[in-house]
Motif scaffolding. Sequence first.
Motif, PDB file in Angstrom:
ATOM      1  N   GLU A  79       1.401  -3.749   2.763  1.00  0.00           N
ATOM      2  CA  GLU A  79       0.862  -2.971   1.924  1.00  0.00           C
ATOM      3  C   GLU A  79       0.795  -3.473   0.426  1.00  0.00           C
ATOM      4  N   ILE A  80      -0.278  -3.328  -0.298  1.00  0.00           N
ATOM      5  CA  ILE A  80      -0.296  -3.896  -1.622  1.00  0.00           C
ATOM      6  C   ILE A  80      -0.619  -2.130  -2.562  1.00  0.00           C
ATOM      7  N   ILE A  81       0.028  -2.077  -3.566  1.00  0.00           N
ATOM      8  CA  ILE A  81      -0.224  -1.124  -4.590  1.00  0.00           C
ATOM      9  C   ILE A  81      -0.595  -1.671  -5.979  1.00  0.00           C
ATOM     10  N   THR A  82      -2.041  -1.492  -6.341  1.00  0.00           N
ATOM     11  CA  THR A  82      -2.193  -2.188  -7.517  1.00  0.00           C
ATOM     12  C   THR A  82      -2.205  -1.007  -8.700  1.00  0.00           C
ATOM     13  N   CYS A  83      -1.783  -1.267  -9.833  1.00  0.00           N
ATOM     14  CA  CYS A  83      -1.553  -0.519 -10.821  1.00  0.00           C
ATOM     15  C   CYS A  83      -2.335  -1.024 -12.268  1.00  0.00           C
ATOM     16  N   GLY A  84      -2.398  -0.230 -13.081  1.00  0.00           N
ATOM     17  CA  GLY A  84      -3.198  -0.647 -14.234  1.00  0.00           C
ATOM     18  C   GLY A  84      -2.386  -1.371 -15.295  1.00  0.00           C
ATOM     19  N   GLY A  85      -1.247  -1.752 -15.141  1.00  0.00           N
ATOM     20  CA  GLY A  85      -0.300  -2.556 -16.071  1.00  0.00           C
ATOM     21  C   GLY A  85       0.664  -3.173 -15.318  1.00  0.00           C
ATOM     22  N   VAL A  86       1.480  -3.891 -16.099  1.00  0.00           N
ATOM     23  CA  VAL A  86       2.559  -4.596 -15.242  1.00  0.00           C
ATOM     24  C   VAL A  86       3.477  -3.639 -14.397  1.00  0.00           C
ATOM     25  N   VAL A  87       3.654  -4.202 -13.009  1.00  0.00           N
ATOM     26  CA  VAL A  87       4.544  -3.299 -12.254  1.00  0.00           C
ATOM     27  C   VAL A  87       6.033  -3.755 -12.609  1.00  0.00           C
ATOM     28  N   THR A  88       6.767  -2.662 -13.045  1.00  0.00           N
ATOM     29  CA  THR A  88       8.199  -2.981 -13.547  1.00  0.00           C
ATOM     30  C   THR A  88       9.274  -2.856 -12.426  1.00  0.00           C
ATOM     31  N   SER A  89       9.031  -2.161 -11.460  1.00  0.00           N
ATOM     32  CA  SER A  89       9.888  -1.841 -10.451  1.00  0.00           C
ATOM     33  C   SER A  89       9.301  -1.012  -8.989  1.00  0.00           C
ATOM     34  N   GLY A  90       9.870  -1.204  -7.865  1.00  0.00           N
ATOM     35  CA  GLY A  90       9.596  -0.510  -6.671  1.00  0.00           C
ATOM     36  C   GLY A  90      11.066  -0.307  -6.205  1.00  0.00           C
ATOM     37  N   HIS A  91      11.125   0.927  -5.961  1.00  0.00           N
ATOM     38  CA  HIS A  91      12.656   1.449  -5.178  1.00  0.00           C
ATOM     39  C   HIS A  91      12.193   2.324  -4.111  1.00  0.00           C
ATOM     40  N   PHE A  92      13.173   2.140  -3.088  1.00  0.00           N
ATOM     41  CA  PHE A  92      13.031   2.976  -1.896  1.00  0.00           C
ATOM     42  C   PHE A  92      13.789   4.233  -2.176  1.00  0.00           C
ATOM     43  N   SER A  93      13.444   5.324  -1.299  1.00  0.00           N
ATOM     44  CA  SER A  93      14.430   6.588  -1.543  1.00  0.00           C
ATOM     45  C   SER A  93      15.555   5.936  -0.865  1.00  0.00           C
ATOM     46  N   PHE A  94      16.631   6.989  -0.792  1.00  0.00           N
ATOM     47  CA  PHE A  94      18.004   6.786  -0.187  1.00  0.00           C
ATOM     48  C   PHE A  94      17.795   6.610   1.374  1.00  0.00           C
ATOM     49  N   ASN A  95      16.881   7.261   1.765  1.00  0.00           N
ATOM     50  CA  ASN A  95      16.892   7.044   3.562  1.00  0.00           C
ATOM     51  C   ASN A  95      15.642   6.086   3.882  1.00  0.00           C
ATOM     52  N   GLY A  96      14.877   5.280   2.647  1.00  0.00           N
ATOM     53  CA  GLY A  96      13.916   4.104   2.934  1.00  0.00           C
ATOM     54  C   GLY A  96      12.585   4.791   3.525  1.00  0.00           C
ATOM     55  N   THR A  97      12.294   6.164   3.338  1.00  0.00           N
ATOM     56  CA  THR A  97      11.089   6.481   3.920  1.00  0.00           C
ATOM     57  C   THR A  97      10.050   6.604   2.916  1.00  0.00           C
ATOM     58  N   ARG A  98      10.347   6.770   1.464  1.00  0.00           N
ATOM     59  CA  ARG A  98       9.508   6.822   0.444  1.00  0.00           C
ATOM     60  C   ARG A  98       9.711   5.452  -0.455  1.00  0.00           C
ATOM     61  N   LEU A  99       8.849   5.128  -1.234  1.00  0.00           N
ATOM     62  CA  LEU A  99       8.701   4.110  -2.278  1.00  0.00           C
ATOM     63  C   LEU A  99       8.241   4.776  -3.665  1.00  0.00           C
ATOM     64  N   LEU A 100       8.900   4.618  -4.620  1.00  0.00           N
ATOM     65  CA  LEU A 100       8.558   4.831  -6.067  1.00  0.00           C
ATOM     66  C   LEU A 100       8.345   3.742  -6.792  1.00  0.00           C
ATOM     67  N   VAL A 101       7.207   3.624  -7.655  1.00  0.00           N
ATOM     68  CA  VAL A 101       6.552   2.434  -8.221  1.00  0.00           C
ATOM     69  C   VAL A 101       6.406   2.793  -9.670  1.00  0.00           C
ATOM     70  N   THR A 102       6.958   2.096 -10.464  1.00  0.00           N
ATOM     71  CA  THR A 102       6.798   2.168 -11.900  1.00  0.00           C
ATOM     72  C   THR A 102       5.971   1.293 -12.622  1.00  0.00           C
ATOM     73  N   SER A 103       5.180   1.562 -13.787  1.00  0.00           N
ATOM     74  CA  SER A 103       4.156   0.467 -14.237  1.00  0.00           C
ATOM     75  C   SER A 103       4.133   0.616 -15.755  1.00  0.00           C
ATOM     76  N   GLN A 104       3.862  -0.365 -16.580  1.00  0.00           N
ATOM     77  CA  GLN A 104       4.166  -0.317 -17.731  1.00  0.00           C
ATOM     78  C   GLN A 104       2.778   0.315 -18.449  1.00  0.00           C
ATOM     79  N   ASP A 105       1.736   0.904 -17.507  1.00  0.00           N
ATOM     80  CA  ASP A 105       0.623   1.661 -17.851  1.00  0.00           C
ATOM     81  C   ASP A 105       1.069   3.071 -17.954  1.00  0.00           C
ATOM     82  N   ASN A 106       2.448   3.387 -18.128  1.00  0.00           N
ATOM     83  CA  ASN A 106       2.962   5.034 -18.147  1.00  0.00           C
ATOM     84  C   ASN A 106       2.641   5.503 -16.809  1.00  0.00           C
TER      85      ASN A 106
END
Length: 110
Positions: A79-106
């Motif tokens: 999978e590829i997630i594209t954001c409007g700014g630099v992607v600073t991190s990708g973190h899985f939930s504690f059970n690994g079923t979800r992904l949180l992505v943060t970007s410098q485009d707020n």
Amino acid sequence: FTGLSLAPDVILASCNLGSVTFLDSSCGLVGRHRLHKSKISSVEVNPRDPHLFVTSSVDRTCKLWDRRRLRSEGSEPLEIITCGGVVTSGHFSFNGTRLLVTSQDNTIAL
């Protein structure tokens, strides 16, 4: 290295050149794969399935990978997630079923 993550059998280390290095428990080189065109900001192993890992990059993408599908050249992410700014991190939930992505485009993507 720009990021480290531990799987049961290997250490993943990301770098400024867009690669992830795989090291065994004695820090011996297992492999290296160029997965982004630019610096990788973070790398994280999925806590539920240690074959899966995510990389985030200044190329404005977050990519989900399966270690079993990596090739010496031309590896394709699951999978590829594209954001409007630099992607600073990708973190899985504690059970690994979800992904949180943060970007410098707020933005935060789930």
